[in-house]
Design an enzyme around this catalytic site. Structure first.
Site, mmCIF file in Angstrom:
data_model
loop_
_atom_site.group_PDB
_atom_site.id
_atom_site.type_symbol
_atom_site.label_atom_id
_atom_site.label_comp_id
_atom_site.label_asym_id
_atom_site.label_seq_id
_atom_site.Cartn_x
_atom_site.Cartn_y
_atom_site.Cartn_z
ATOM 1 N N ASP A 164 -10.166 -3.890 31.676
ATOM 2 C CA ASP A 164 -10.678 -3.186 32.866
ATOM 3 C C ASP A 164 -10.201 -3.870 34.146
ATOM 4 O OD1 ASP A 164 -12.313 -5.304 32.092
ATOM 5 O OD2 ASP A 164 -14.209 -4.303 32.560
ATOM 6 N N LYS A 172 -10.146 -6.737 25.265
ATOM 7 C CA LYS A 172 -11.530 -6.497 25.701
ATOM 8 C C LYS A 172 -12.405 -7.346 24.792
ATOM 9 C CE LYS A 172 -14.705 -4.170 28.039
ATOM 10 N NZ LYS A 172 -14.914 -4.272 29.509
ATOM 11 N N ASP A 175 -1.084 2.302 26.169
ATOM 12 C CA ASP A 175 -0.792 3.695 26.534
ATOM 13 C C ASP A 175 -1.290 3.961 27.949
ATOM 14 O OD1 ASP A 175 -0.083 6.430 26.178
ATOM 15 O OD2 ASP A 175 -2.182 6.899 25.730
ATOM 16 N N ASP A 201 1.131 4.177 31.809
ATOM 17 C CA ASP A 201 1.240 5.319 32.729
ATOM 18 C C ASP A 201 0.875 4.876 34.147
ATOM 19 O OD1 ASP A 201 1.872 7.015 30.574
ATOM 20 O OD2 ASP A 201 0.591 8.639 31.314
ATOM 21 N N TYR A 207 -5.489 4.490 17.091
ATOM 22 C CA TYR A 207 -4.653 5.617 16.689
ATOM 23 C C TYR A 207 -4.574 5.752 15.168
ATOM 24 C CZ TYR A 207 -2.649 6.332 21.371
ATOM 25 O OH TYR A 207 -2.452 6.614 22.694
HETATM 26 C C1 IPM Z 1 2.901 8.213 24.595
HETATM 27 C C2 IPM Z 1 2.028 9.438 24.343
HETATM 28 C C3 IPM Z 1 1.591 9.467 22.890
HETATM 29 C C4 IPM Z 1 0.709 8.240 22.666
HETATM 30 C C5 IPM Z 1 0.842 10.730 22.446
HETATM 31 C C6 IPM Z 1 1.607 11.974 22.745
HETATM 32 C C7 IPM Z 1 0.520 10.662 20.972
HETATM 33 O O1 IPM Z 1 0.972 9.471 25.226
HETATM 34 O O2 IPM Z 1 3.922 8.060 23.912
HETATM 35 O O3 IPM Z 1 2.581 7.430 25.491
HETATM 36 O O4 IPM Z 1 -0.483 8.260 22.989
HETATM 37 O O5 IPM Z 1 1.238 7.257 22.131
HETATM 38 MN MN MN Z 2 1.093 7.983 26.827
#
Ligand code: IPM
Ligand code: MN
Ligand code: NAD
Length: 347
Positions: free
Chosen positions: A214, A181, A238, A242, A136
């Site tokens: 992975d 990784k 990230d 999710d 990032y």
């Molecule tokens: C999160 C989001 C952010 C990230 C994006 C919107 C920049 O996906 O907070 O998880 O990737 O950190």
């Molecule tokens: Mn995210």
């Protein structure tokens, strides 16, 4: 306590408004005043100020005890020169919020996971996602011919987030799984080396394991109960968080805090601005409300934090519920039910 509120875009403002009502109810019931001031941030700030992270918002941060942020972004700003997400990265960097704490819990066994119940019953893990380094923030380049991002980590960046994870594990079940990784990436080779050589020796009481990212995605589906604290670099964290939120009942339930060495911490749900449901009033506000609970705990309002969390869980068990959980309630109805429980003090 002074809270800088950044409502954001899409379902950001819808869920933040409801979370603030719960915060106010907690303040009344537990005898504290939260002074909340809203500042422009994200896509709406691009529209109003030409900048997703305007100077007035930046200037307010040192005066706040905590920053509560709704999701940002949306299709309107996807093709612009400057994007809301750039503001978010700048905010995290400004606050030096290197440790993103993402608790993944089966808040109640009544929640429906896409996995079989026996695989997730009692699930309780925390993903510590490194938040101010890696892909990032490394050097980037975009030309007509090539696009480039660079994953770079320093010893110091790895060490501080790993220490955060090991300290946290000591307060829990004493297990850290470091995800990398290192069979391919130099940044991951350094990551694993720092964890093993510079951090783990100080924590002989913590059980350390390593997993390549992975196969970690696979393990999180096949045996999520095996994990306590997971620590990993920015992008891996990230993606895995999710996935983990989904198996614990849905992304609309997952809170987070983004912390540095000093206040203010940044408090943000892990979900996005959900353009597909924005404006419909049906977003699940639970993630933002549980985020308020995390914020209150860090601000030493532990009873209030417990009450907010208990009220949110009560609502997950008894309703009302938004459509993502199979209900028909609106964001406001869920928020009002949780605020009422907090106000009554009988969640
Ligand atoms: C999160 C989001 C952010 C990230 C994006 C919107 C920049 O996906 O907070 O998880 O990737 O950190
Ligand atoms: Mn995210
Ligand atoms: P998303 O999290 O916004 O949505 C993914 C899916 O989950 C959608 O179907 C959405 O409706 C659902 N969802 C998310 N939150 C929900 C909630 N509270 N209640 C009910 N359903 C919910 O992810 P995306 O679609 O990949 O991203 C949309 C935008 O959000 C993008 O611009 C992205 O950059 C941004 N984003 C911002 C943040 C943040 O500000 N912290 C985090 C993630 C994504």
């Amino acid at each position: 306590m002074k809270i800088a509120v950044l409502p954001g875009d899409g379902i950001g403002p819808e869920t933040t408004r409801v979370a603030l009502a719960v915060l106010a109810a907690a303040g009344e019931a537990h005898g504290f005043a939260a002074e909340c001031t809203e500042y422009p941030f994200g896509g709406n700030a691009i529209d109003s100020h030409g900048d997703p992270f305007p100077t007035e918002t930046r200037a307010a941060l040192p005066h706040a005890d905590a920053v509560l942020k709704g999701a940002v972004g949306g299709p309107k700003w996807d093709t612009g020169e400057i994007r809301p997400e750039q503001g978010l990265l700048a905010l995290r960097a400004e606050l030096k919020a290197f440790a993103n704490v993402r608790p993944i819990r089966m808040w109640t066994e009544k929640l429906v996971s896409p996995l079989r119940p026996e695989l997730v019953d009692g699930l309780d893990m925390i993903i510590i996602r490194e938040l101010t380094g890696g892909l990032y923030f490394g050097p980037k380049e975009l030309t007509a011919e090539t696009g480039m991002d660079t994953c770079r980590y320093s010893v110091e960046e790895v060490e501080r987030v790993a220490r955060y994870a090991f300290d946290l594990a000591r307060t829990r079940r004493g297990k850290v799984c470091s995800v990398d990784k290192q069979n391919v990436l130099s940044s991951s080779k350094l990551w694993r080396q720092v964890v093993i050589e510079r951090v783990a020796p100080d924590y002989p009481d913590v059980e350390l394991s390593h997993q390549l990212v992975d196969s970690m995605a696979m393990k999180l589906i096949e045996q999520p109960l095996a994990y306590d604290v997971i620590v990993t670099e920015n992008m891996f964290g990230d993606i895995l968080s999710d996935l983990a939120a989904s198996i614990s009942g849905g992304i609309g339930l997952a809170p987070s805090s983004s912390l540095g060495a000093s206040r203010p911490g940044l408090y943000e749900a892990i979900h996005g601005s959900a353009p597909d449901i924005a404006g419909k009033g049906i977003a699940n506000p639970t993630a933002m409300i549980l985020t308020v609970a995390m914020m209150l705990r860090d601000l030493d309002q532990r009873d209030a934090a417990d009450a907010v969390e208990a009220a949110a869980i009560h609502c997950l068990e008894h309703g009302p519920q938004t459509p993502d959980l199979g209900g028909t309630a609106t964001t406001d109805e869920v928020g009002a039910a949780i605020a009422a429980l907090v106000a009554k003090g009988n969640a």
